[in-house]
Write an enzyme that holds these catalytic residues in place. Sequence first.
Site, PDB file in Angstrom:
ATOM      1  N   CYS A 204       2.623  11.635  -0.228  1.00  0.00           N
ATOM      2  CA  CYS A 204       4.011  11.944   0.130  1.00  0.00           C
ATOM      3  C   CYS A 204       4.360  13.433  -0.057  1.00  0.00           C
ATOM      4  O   CYS A 204       5.023  14.031   0.793  1.00  0.00           O
ATOM      5  CB  CYS A 204       4.971  11.075  -0.674  1.00  0.00           C
ATOM      6  SG  CYS A 204       4.456  10.783  -2.363  1.00  0.00           S
TER       7      CYS A 204
ATOM      8  N   HIS B 253      11.663  13.555  -2.658  1.00  0.00           N
ATOM      9  CA  HIS B 253      10.859  14.538  -3.381  1.00  0.00           C
ATOM     10  C   HIS B 253      11.334  15.950  -3.007  1.00  0.00           C
ATOM     11  O   HIS B 253      11.617  16.231  -1.838  1.00  0.00           O
ATOM     12  CB  HIS B 253       9.377  14.456  -2.961  1.00  0.00           C
ATOM     13  CG  HIS B 253       8.646  13.258  -3.472  1.00  0.00           C
ATOM     14  ND1 HIS B 253       9.213  12.277  -4.262  1.00  0.00           N
ATOM     15  CD2 HIS B 253       7.341  12.881  -3.302  1.00  0.00           C
ATOM     16  CE1 HIS B 253       8.300  11.370  -4.551  1.00  0.00           C
ATOM     17  NE2 HIS B 253       7.159  11.702  -3.982  1.00  0.00           N
TER      18      HIS B 253
HETATM   19  N1  LIG Z   1       5.993   5.300  -2.523  1.00  0.00           N
HETATM   20  C1  LIG Z   1       5.598   6.404  -1.915  1.00  0.00           C
HETATM   21  O1  LIG Z   1       6.331   7.425  -1.825  1.00  0.00           O
HETATM   22  C2  LIG Z   1       4.271   6.470  -1.279  1.00  0.00           C
HETATM   23  C3  LIG Z   1       3.980   7.542  -0.486  1.00  0.00           C
HETATM   24  C4  LIG Z   1       2.740   7.625   0.109  1.00  0.00           C
HETATM   25  C5  LIG Z   1       1.843   6.608  -0.124  1.00  0.00           C
HETATM   26  N2  LIG Z   1       2.146   5.545  -0.923  1.00  0.00           N
HETATM   27  C6  LIG Z   1       1.140   4.510  -1.104  1.00  0.00           C
HETATM   28  O2  LIG Z   1       1.571   3.305  -0.478  1.00  0.00           O
HETATM   29  C7  LIG Z   1       1.063   2.189  -1.187  1.00  0.00           C
HETATM   30  C8  LIG Z   1       2.198   1.254  -1.578  1.00  0.00           C
HETATM   31  O3  LIG Z   1       3.164   1.939  -2.360  1.00  0.00           O
HETATM   32  P1  LIG Z   1       4.568   1.290  -2.713  1.00  0.00           P
HETATM   33  O4  LIG Z   1       5.346   2.392  -3.317  1.00  0.00           O
HETATM   34  O5  LIG Z   1       5.156   0.542  -1.562  1.00  0.00           O
HETATM   35  O6  LIG Z   1       4.144   0.214  -3.855  1.00  0.00           O
HETATM   36  P2  LIG Z   1       4.924  -1.085  -4.354  1.00  0.00           P
HETATM   37  O7  LIG Z   1       6.395  -0.948  -4.151  1.00  0.00           O
HETATM   38  O8  LIG Z   1       4.425  -1.349  -5.722  1.00  0.00           O
HETATM   39  O9  LIG Z   1       4.416  -2.273  -3.381  1.00  0.00           O
HETATM   40  C9  LIG Z   1       3.072  -2.673  -3.336  1.00  0.00           C
HETATM   41  C10 LIG Z   1       2.873  -3.670  -2.215  1.00  0.00           C
HETATM   42  O10 LIG Z   1       1.482  -3.992  -2.115  1.00  0.00           O
HETATM   43  C11 LIG Z   1       1.311  -5.391  -2.143  1.00  0.00           C
HETATM   44  N3  LIG Z   1       0.042  -5.748  -2.752  1.00  0.00           N
HETATM   45  C12 LIG Z   1      -0.437  -5.389  -3.968  1.00  0.00           C
HETATM   46  N4  LIG Z   1      -1.652  -5.950  -4.169  1.00  0.00           N
HETATM   47  C13 LIG Z   1      -1.957  -6.659  -3.064  1.00  0.00           C
HETATM   48  C14 LIG Z   1      -3.063  -7.453  -2.672  1.00  0.00           C
HETATM   49  N5  LIG Z   1      -4.122  -7.643  -3.466  1.00  0.00           N
HETATM   50  N6  LIG Z   1      -3.023  -8.062  -1.454  1.00  0.00           N
HETATM   51  C15 LIG Z   1      -1.960  -7.876  -0.643  1.00  0.00           C
HETATM   52  N7  LIG Z   1      -0.879  -7.147  -0.963  1.00  0.00           N
HETATM   53  C16 LIG Z   1      -0.872  -6.538  -2.169  1.00  0.00           C
HETATM   54  C17 LIG Z   1       2.491  -5.879  -2.984  1.00  0.00           C
HETATM   55  O11 LIG Z   1       2.683  -7.239  -2.731  1.00  0.00           O
HETATM   56  P3  LIG Z   1       3.321  -8.212  -3.857  1.00  0.00           P
HETATM   57  O12 LIG Z   1       4.790  -7.929  -3.843  1.00  0.00           O
HETATM   58  O13 LIG Z   1       2.957  -9.561  -3.346  1.00  0.00           O
HETATM   59  O14 LIG Z   1       2.674  -7.851  -5.165  1.00  0.00           O
HETATM   60  C18 LIG Z   1       3.596  -4.984  -2.430  1.00  0.00           C
HETATM   61  O15 LIG Z   1       4.042  -5.495  -1.201  1.00  0.00           O
HETATM   62  C19 LIG Z   1       0.286   2.769  -2.370  1.00  0.00           C
HETATM   63  O16 LIG Z   1      -1.067   2.872  -1.990  1.00  0.00           O
HETATM   64  C20 LIG Z   1       0.892   4.138  -2.548  1.00  0.00           C
HETATM   65  O17 LIG Z   1       0.008   5.033  -3.159  1.00  0.00           O
HETATM   66  C21 LIG Z   1       3.342   5.456  -1.487  1.00  0.00           C
END
Ligand SMILES: NC(=O)c1ccc[n+]([C@@H]2O[C@H](COP(=O)([O-])OP(=O)(O)OC[C@H]3O[C@@H](n4cnc5c(N)ncnc54)[C@H](OP(=O)(O)O)[C@@H]3O)[C@@H](O)[C@H]2O)c1
Length: 344
Positions: free
Chosen positions: A130, A242
Amino acid sequence: MGYKVAVVGATGNVGREILDILAERAFPADEVVALASSRSLGQEVSFGDKILKVKTLDTYDFSDTDICLMSAGGETSKEWSPRIGSQGCVVIDNSSAFRYDADVPLIVPEVNADAVVGFSKRNIIANPNCSTAQLVVALKPLHEAATIKRVVVSTYQSVSGAGKDAMDELFSQTRAVFTAGEVVTKKFTKRIAFNVIPHIDVFMEDGYTKEEWKMVAETKKMLDPKIKLTATAVRVPVFIGHAESVNVEFERPISPEQATEILRAAPGVLVIDKRENGGYMTPHEAAGEDATYISRIREDATVENGLNFWCVSDNLRKGAALNAVQIAEVLVNRKLLNKAKQAA
Ligand SMILES: NC(=O)c1ccc[n+]([C@@H]2O[C@H](COP(=O)([O-])OP(=O)(O)OC[C@H]3O[C@@H](n4cnc5c(N)ncnc54)[C@H](OP(=O)(O)O)[C@@H]3O)[C@@H](O)[C@H]2O)c1
């Protein structure tokens, strides 16, 4: 004919935003499927004016799905993205699992859309970190104008960048401080409420954190390997958005006025720079917006050809979900999806 799109991690911060953005931008999808872990089976998520029931990734067959927008963390991506790609479904992955793989393009459409064609080797495209995404949107037009030699960046990153549990932690710690309750720290290494933490992701041998290393590696991969960049990544008690303090040294002279004009014309950028009280952008105001906002453009007179500026964007949108959907739009507009299916 529209496309079949799967959103993996649909219950998470980024996944929910992806669903909103697909609907907002009227992405040409005939069907959108929401997937997450078995913990979320049957949970409901909104997609425009529709409600989708969440299915589990483990049991989903991707063979007739065209695009998978994946935001379920690095481990899940490492296990699933290659399998999904081998079925002819193009994965756009938000995690860092494949960003540095030479056979996987790392794309910010305003910066290097043409590199997207490289996806066909693995049917995987990576979305950058990000903090890098918003930075390169601002750096690209300036690099074209005056060639960047060196960048020094300090980030002020919101808790939503660490997922939904991290947002809950800021909320519950803040409430605990006001009610004299117990401040519980699980997701962060120190209390985040009314504090700032100079540590994002794991420490590396040279003392930098992985988050800082990612900004270096990703800027070089997308923009120019010759650019020298050093970063300090800091978590701040802000829910969404950010901010970055950016210092840039150029090969050739570029005045603040010229930089302002160039940035005003650049895709994805909005300049808000009034040099008066409130004449700049803050994360709170950028939340929910698509642009990368640039403020406080000024000369750094301590070096030759130096500029400073302030850069703010919604990390869940340009930093993740919006950028992923924009990449999907590039695939659609360049008619690259059908080729992926035929090649599988
Ligand atoms: N937030 C940011 O600003 C940002 C920016 C760039 C990249 N990212 C990347 O995007 C990804 C997600 O981030 P987030 O902020 O959305 O995280 P989050 O709010 O914690 O959500 C994680 C998601 O992944 C799912 N998940 C986890 N383990 C899984 C599995 N084994 N099988 C299928 N689904 C699974 C969760 O499902 P459940 O609800 O069922 O657990 C939830 O839907 C990460 O890799 C992060 O590094 C985030």
